[in-house]
Design a protein around this motif. Structure first.
Motif, mmCIF file in Angstrom:
data_model
loop_
_atom_site.group_PDB
_atom_site.id
_atom_site.type_symbol
_atom_site.label_atom_id
_atom_site.label_comp_id
_atom_site.label_asym_id
_atom_site.label_seq_id
_atom_site.Cartn_x
_atom_site.Cartn_y
_atom_site.Cartn_z
ATOM 1 N N ILE A 120 0.854 -1.186 0.000
ATOM 2 C CA ILE A 120 0.000 0.000 0.000
ATOM 3 C C ILE A 120 0.889 1.235 0.000
ATOM 4 O O ILE A 120 1.927 1.269 0.672
ATOM 5 N N THR A 177 -3.008 0.297 -3.884
ATOM 6 C CA THR A 177 -2.688 -1.011 -3.313
ATOM 7 C C THR A 177 -2.332 -1.992 -4.420
ATOM 8 O O THR A 177 -2.671 -1.790 -5.585
ATOM 9 N N TYR A 211 -1.625 -6.510 -4.940
ATOM 10 C CA TYR A 211 -1.727 -7.831 -4.322
ATOM 11 C C TYR A 211 -1.085 -8.889 -5.196
ATOM 12 O O TYR A 211 -1.095 -8.788 -6.422
ATOM 13 N N SER A 234 -4.737 -2.339 4.307
ATOM 14 C CA SER A 234 -5.186 -0.985 4.606
ATOM 15 C C SER A 234 -4.227 -0.380 5.624
ATOM 16 O O SER A 234 -3.410 -1.077 6.211
#
Length: 123
Positions: free
Chosen positions: A50, A57, A59, A70
């Motif tokens: 992040i 963000t 992944y 977060s």
């Protein structure tokens, strides 16, 4: 700079966990944060990242749609919400603080590392 990861536990497949990483010693919002993991006998791998502002963000494909990263810059803490856990998610999870505010999936983009927290998912 200190990073303290917590929240690892033993959970059944399909369950959820939330990891936390509390940071101190630098201006938290100025730096990207990342989560990596290392399973027994395997290399460390990227999980999520992040940006410093929290706007951006990223992944790993293996966790996309199940995990959410977060951050709360007021609390100097980054979180990893993990849902629909699978046995292959079992690993030691590490949080890391970046060299800059830009997120990255590469471990060399991170300057400081926490001590790790163990997540075990039983089948």
């Amino acid at each position: 700079v200190q990073l303290q990861a917590s929240g690892g536990w033993l959970v059944q497949a399909g369950g959820s966990l939330r990891l936390s990483c509390a940071a101190s010693g630098r201006t938290f919002s100025s730096y990207a944060m990342g989560w990596f993991r290392q399973a027994l006998g395997k290399e460390r791998e990227f999980v999520a990242a992040i940006s410093g502002s929290g706007v951006t963000t990223d992944y790993a494909d293996s966790v996309k749609g199940r995990f959410t990263i977060s951050r709360d810059n007021a609390k100097n803490t980054v979180y990893l919400q993990m849902n629909s856990l699978k046995p292959e998610d079992t690993a030691v999870y590490y949080c890391a603080s970046g060299w800059t505010s830009l997120m990255d999936y590469k471990s060399r983009a991170y300057e400081y590392w926490g001590q790790g927290t163990l997540v075990t998912v039983s089948s």
